[in-house]
Design a protein around this motif. Structure first.
Motif, short mmCIF file in Angstrom:
data_model
loop_
_atom_site.label_atom_id
_atom_site.label_comp_id
_atom_site.label_asym_id
_atom_site.label_seq_id
_atom_site.Cartn_x
_atom_site.Cartn_y
_atom_site.Cartn_z
N SER A 190 106.39 -78.45 -9.43
CA SER A 190 106.82 -77.18 -8.86
C SER A 190 106.29 -76.97 -7.44
N SER B 132 103.63 -80.22 -14.57
CA SER B 132 104.48 -79.06 -14.31
C SER B 132 104.14 -78.46 -12.95
N ARG C 155 103.69 -73.00 -16.72
CA ARG C 155 102.68 -72.84 -15.67
C ARG C 155 102.04 -71.45 -15.75
#
Length: 324
Positions: free
Chosen positions: A186, A182, A172
């Motif tokens: 998150s 991703s 990221r």
């Protein structure tokens, strides 16, 4: 006029509904009786931010022409579809002028963040109106905005079934087409994530190890299914859908998963279009199927036959999602 009218036939484009650009978007979405909303994303900025081959900005152009010219019948009811149109990123492309090399990539990544906001907002409005988005075009970076918008509208984390040769779980460090999932993981918009047909040749040892430790992520590989034939294909199709269908989930189709399909990462070894059509149809049967996202198609605009073929492939997938 994109729809070719023929006597004695009813084409999709004659029976779908359209929005009035002069009226309020959210009011029209709420008032419409359509179940599905067709939306285009005409961009390849996220792809170029991931050092990919451009061209995904043209997918909507070929897909909308193809889908409007399929037949409206008892199996494919165009009256269930509202054509919203496409998001225009012309101003974003103007901001890329004068950039090259690393500066160009950095600018693409910066602009991808702005695209995220536009995609999130429009998807949130569509889902909040009780409808299912069918999103065509652009890079796989847009999975992030679609997942986020759907999550915000429903007030819950969203699962995803991704038919893809790649995981799109890159670091990221910034935003591009390789890390949409991703970021969604998150930030708490994505819950359970299944990758179907992952290519072992293009997945690192480190990433395999990381996924094996994450219970929210499951996958099978193309080689397991079709080279070593370790697993039964029909069983794996059912398993992949079962992994995500316990909650609202999106169906993600990266066109680079399909053999020889014009895409940002074209491959000679991949799933057949018929296989992907079957998966989309099967997954769409679940009451929790929340959206369809077809991305990464990158037809050569100098090749009319390739443009038409790519559009027709996407039209099949769209019709399978709404098929009775």
């Amino acid at each position: 006029m994109l729809t070719s009218i023929r006597p004695g036939e009813q084409k999709f484009g004659e029976k779908v509904s359209y929005l009035n650009p002069e009226d309020d978007l959210e009011e029209q979405l709420l008032a419409s009786e359509a179940k599905y909303v067709l939306l285009g994303l005409s961009e390849d900025i996220g792809v170029q931010g991931n050092h990919g081959i451009p061209g995904t900005r043209y997918a909507w152009e070929v897909a909308i022409k193809a889908i409007l010219n399929v037949q409206h019948n008892s199996m494919i009811k165009a009256s269930k579809v509202l054509v919203l149109g496409h998001l225009d990123f012309t101003k974003a492309y103007a901001q890329l002028e004068g950039h090259s090399g690393d500066a160009f990539v950095a600018q693409c990544r910066k602009l991808t963040e702005a695209i995220d906001k536009d995609v999130t907002d429009i998807i949130r409005k569509i889902v909040a109106s009780g409808k299912k988005p069918i999103v065509i075009g652009g890079g796989h970076n847009n999975a992030y905005g679609i997942l986020k918008g759907t999550s915000l509208a429903t007030g819950s984390k969203i699962n995803a079934l991704n038919i893809d040769a790649h995981t799109d779980l890159r670091k990221r460090e910034s935003r591009h087409s390789g890390n949409g999932f991703s970021w969604a993981l998150s930030e708490g918009f994505l819950n359970k994530y299944f990758i179907f047909g992952l290519h072992e040749n293009y997945t690192s040892k480190k990433l395999f190890a990381k996924m094996s430790k994450e219970p929210r992520i499951a996958f099978n590989t193309f080689e397991e299914l079709f080279v070593r034939k370790d697993k039964g294909v029909d069983f794996e199709v059912n398993e992949s859908i079962s992994f995500v269908k316990g909650g609202k989930f999106g169906i993600e189709v990266d066109m680079d998963a399909i053999a020889y399909m014009p895409s940002s990462a074209r491959t000679p070894s991949g799933l057949s279009l018929e296989m992907v059509r079957h998966m989309v149809f099967q997954a769409s049967r679940s009451k929790n199927a929340a959206y369809l996202h077809i991305c990464e198609a990158a037809p050569d605009i100098q090749n009319p036959k390739e443009m038409a073929l790519t559009g027709k492939a996407m039209a099949y997938l769209i019709s399978d999602f709404i098929r009775k």
